[in-house]
Motif scaffolding. Structure first.
Motif, PDB file in Angstrom:
ATOM      1  N   ASN A   8       4.782   8.671  -1.667  1.00 35.57           N
ATOM      2  CA  ASN A   8       4.016   7.655  -0.929  1.00 35.57           C
ATOM      3  C   ASN A   8       4.001   8.010   0.557  1.00 35.57           C
ATOM      4  O   ASN A   8       4.481   7.261   1.392  1.00 35.57           O
ATOM      5  CB  ASN A   8       4.651   6.276  -1.168  1.00 35.57           C
ATOM      6  CG  ASN A   8       3.929   5.161  -0.438  1.00 35.57           C
ATOM      7  OD1 ASN A   8       2.752   5.276  -0.117  1.00 35.57           O
ATOM      8  ND2 ASN A   8       4.642   4.073  -0.166  1.00 35.57           N
ATOM      9  N   TYR A  10       1.036   9.366   2.019  1.00 35.93           N
ATOM     10  CA  TYR A  10      -0.384   9.658   2.290  1.00 35.93           C
ATOM     11  C   TYR A  10      -0.783   9.384   3.741  1.00 35.93           C
ATOM     12  O   TYR A  10      -1.370  10.263   4.394  1.00 35.93           O
ATOM     13  CB  TYR A  10      -1.217   8.834   1.314  1.00 35.93           C
ATOM     14  CG  TYR A  10      -2.711   9.008   1.350  1.00 35.93           C
ATOM     15  CD1 TYR A  10      -3.321  10.121   0.781  1.00 35.93           C
ATOM     16  CD2 TYR A  10      -3.522   8.035   1.923  1.00 35.93           C
ATOM     17  CE1 TYR A  10      -4.704  10.250   0.773  1.00 35.93           C
ATOM     18  CE2 TYR A  10      -4.903   8.155   1.919  1.00 35.93           C
ATOM     19  CZ  TYR A  10      -5.487   9.262   1.340  1.00 35.93           C
ATOM     20  OH  TYR A  10      -6.862   9.383   1.344  1.00 35.93           O
TER      21      TYR A  10
ATOM     22  N   ASP B 121       4.023  -4.617   1.340  1.00 35.80           N
ATOM     23  CA  ASP B 121       4.991  -3.594   1.687  1.00 35.80           C
ATOM     24  C   ASP B 121       4.629  -2.975   3.050  1.00 35.80           C
ATOM     25  O   ASP B 121       3.459  -2.692   3.313  1.00 35.80           O
ATOM     26  CB  ASP B 121       4.994  -2.508   0.602  1.00 35.80           C
ATOM     27  CG  ASP B 121       6.119  -1.511   0.795  1.00 35.80           C
ATOM     28  OD1 ASP B 121       7.203  -1.725   0.231  1.00 35.80           O
ATOM     29  OD2 ASP B 121       5.913  -0.524   1.549  1.00 35.80           O
ATOM     30  N   SER B 123       4.745  -0.116   4.177  1.00 34.43           N
ATOM     31  CA  SER B 123       4.053   1.173   4.126  1.00 34.43           C
ATOM     32  C   SER B 123       2.553   1.009   3.875  1.00 34.43           C
ATOM     33  O   SER B 123       1.809   1.981   3.943  1.00 34.43           O
ATOM     34  CB  SER B 123       4.664   2.065   3.044  1.00 34.43           C
ATOM     35  OG  SER B 123       4.455   1.525   1.754  1.00 34.43           O
ATOM     36  N   PHE B 124       2.134  -0.229   3.592  1.00 32.22           N
ATOM     37  CA  PHE B 124       0.726  -0.447   3.256  1.00 32.22           C
ATOM     38  C   PHE B 124       0.006  -1.340   4.263  1.00 32.22           C
ATOM     39  O   PHE B 124      -1.010  -1.964   3.944  1.00 32.22           O
ATOM     40  CB  PHE B 124       0.605  -1.070   1.860  1.00 32.22           C
ATOM     41  CG  PHE B 124       1.160  -0.200   0.762  1.00 32.22           C
ATOM     42  CD1 PHE B 124       0.888   1.160   0.718  1.00 32.22           C
ATOM     43  CD2 PHE B 124       1.968  -0.745  -0.221  1.00 32.22           C
ATOM     44  CE1 PHE B 124       1.401   1.965  -0.288  1.00 32.22           C
ATOM     45  CE2 PHE B 124       2.491   0.053  -1.236  1.00 32.22           C
ATOM     46  CZ  PHE B 124       2.208   1.409  -1.267  1.00 32.22           C
ATOM     47  N   PRO B 257      -2.945   4.149  -0.351  1.00 29.61           N
ATOM     48  CA  PRO B 257      -3.526   2.823  -0.169  1.00 29.61           C
ATOM     49  C   PRO B 257      -5.034   2.878  -0.004  1.00 29.61           C
ATOM     50  O   PRO B 257      -5.561   3.741   0.710  1.00 29.61           O
ATOM     51  CB  PRO B 257      -2.868   2.338   1.125  1.00 29.61           C
ATOM     52  CG  PRO B 257      -2.588   3.593   1.885  1.00 29.61           C
ATOM     53  CD  PRO B 257      -2.308   4.663   0.868  1.00 29.61           C
TER      54      PRO B 257
END
Lengths: 41, 302
Positions: A8, A10, B121, B123-124, B257
């Protein structure tokens, strides 16, 4: 999702413009430019 | 004392829900005055056309138009709108997250944190609310179950080097599609660039975009790919066409994402905020054909 074996990172890659440019050039060296056009519908 | 604390918590909870509901209603009234919402969607567009129709039914008086195309084509159109200072796009949903980082640095995005922001989250999402993931996609393998024997089903990237797949592999162009580039980059980081020499020796095929990838496998023109997008394959599977996906337990499955943002000079900013808040509600997020960025929505692709 996090129960799968995932990677994860990206966003970190995509904002690294010099690395992205280098990778695009390197992969295009293997595949050549887009010849087989696709669509979204 | 404990009873008083419980009562206070209940009152606060009711108060928070009331404020949230009032905000949505207020947003709707303002959105209705704006009358429409313009969405640019990267990649396959049918899914968002469905969401647009649902939104119109839920919020009558706000019409939704969805323009579909490749992210790396639509982003240039938005750049032109920004250059001309004539922004006609309200809301963009792209895989090219670097565009949102750039637009944020240029001051082109409106900060907006859809509810419930803390459930997403870190990271998103952008910490300032300039952009947020509205879905999380994965890149498993896909194959045609009618044509690939069970013993040949790929389990790792190395399996795509087998002679059984010679001339029958397909992927998007890694130099053209950033998700595909991310996919291949993970492989060469693990197995070295030598992997690409071996992969190309197996005479793979390439097509622009993942819709072409999954359709080619379903038709039997090609047998397998290391580069599908889970929800694009699932659309094909749900349509009854031959396709199966595999999440490798050997190589990490790339996830990325699907990112969205509202433009600062959007002509219909309230309609965009209403749509984003609505789309992030559990009722919508639990029906995605991919993962939700919300930690409290546990649905898995199936």
């Amino acid at each position: 999702m996090f129960s799968y074996k995932i990677v994860n990172t990206y966003p970190e890659l995509l904002v690294n413009a010099p690395l992205m440019a280098d990778l695009r050039k390197r992969f295009e060296g293997y595949t050549g430019p887009v010849k087989n056009a696709g669509g979204v519908r | 004392m404990r009873g008083a604390m419980f009562l206070a918590a209940v009152v606060l909870s009711i108060g928070a829900r009331a404020v949230s509901a009032e905000t949505m209603n207020e947003l709707y009234q303002r959105a209705k005055a704006e009358k429409s919402l313009v969405i640019f969607k990267g990649g396959p567009v049918v899914e968002y056309e469905r969401w647009g129709k649902e939104f119109e039914a839920k919020y009558p008086g706000v019409s939704v138009s969805v323009t579909g195309g490749f992210s790396n084509v639509l982003d240039a159109q938005i750049d032109q709108q920004l250059t001309d200072k004539k922004v006609t796009t309200d809301f963009a949903v792209f895989q090219t997250v670097q565009d949102f980082a750039r637009w944020k640095s240029e001051g082109a995005l409106a900060n907006f944190k859809p509810e419930p922001w803390d459930k997403i989250d870190p990271s998103f999402k952008d910490p300032d609310g300039a952009w947020v993931a509205v879905g999380v996609n994965a890149m498993p393998y896909a194959y045609n179950p009618n044509l690939v024997k069970p013993e040949d089903v790929p389990r790792s990237a190395l399996d795509f080097l087998k002679p059984v797949f010679k001339g029958k592999l397909i992927a998007a162009y890694p130099a053209d599609d950033d998700a595909t580039l991310y996919d291949f980059y993970q492989i060469v980081q693990k197995y070295g660039w030598d992997y690409m020499d071996k992969y190309m020796a197996n005479q793979p095929n390439f097509v622009q975009g993942h819709l072409g990838v999954v359709r080619s496998i379903a038709s039997g023109e090609n047998l397998a790919t290391l580069d599908t997008i889970a929800n694009t394959s699932l659309e094909i599977i749900h349509a009854g066409q031959p396709q199966a996906i595999v999440f490798s337990e050997i190589d990490p499955v790339p996830v990325w994402p699907l990112t969205a943002a509202i433009f600062k000079d959007a002509p219909h900013p309230n309609a965009a905020r209403l749509f984003l808040n609505w789309f992030m509600e559990p009722e919508q997020q639990s029906r995605l054909a991919y993962w939700s960025p919300r930690g409290d929505v546990a649905r898995l692709p199936a």
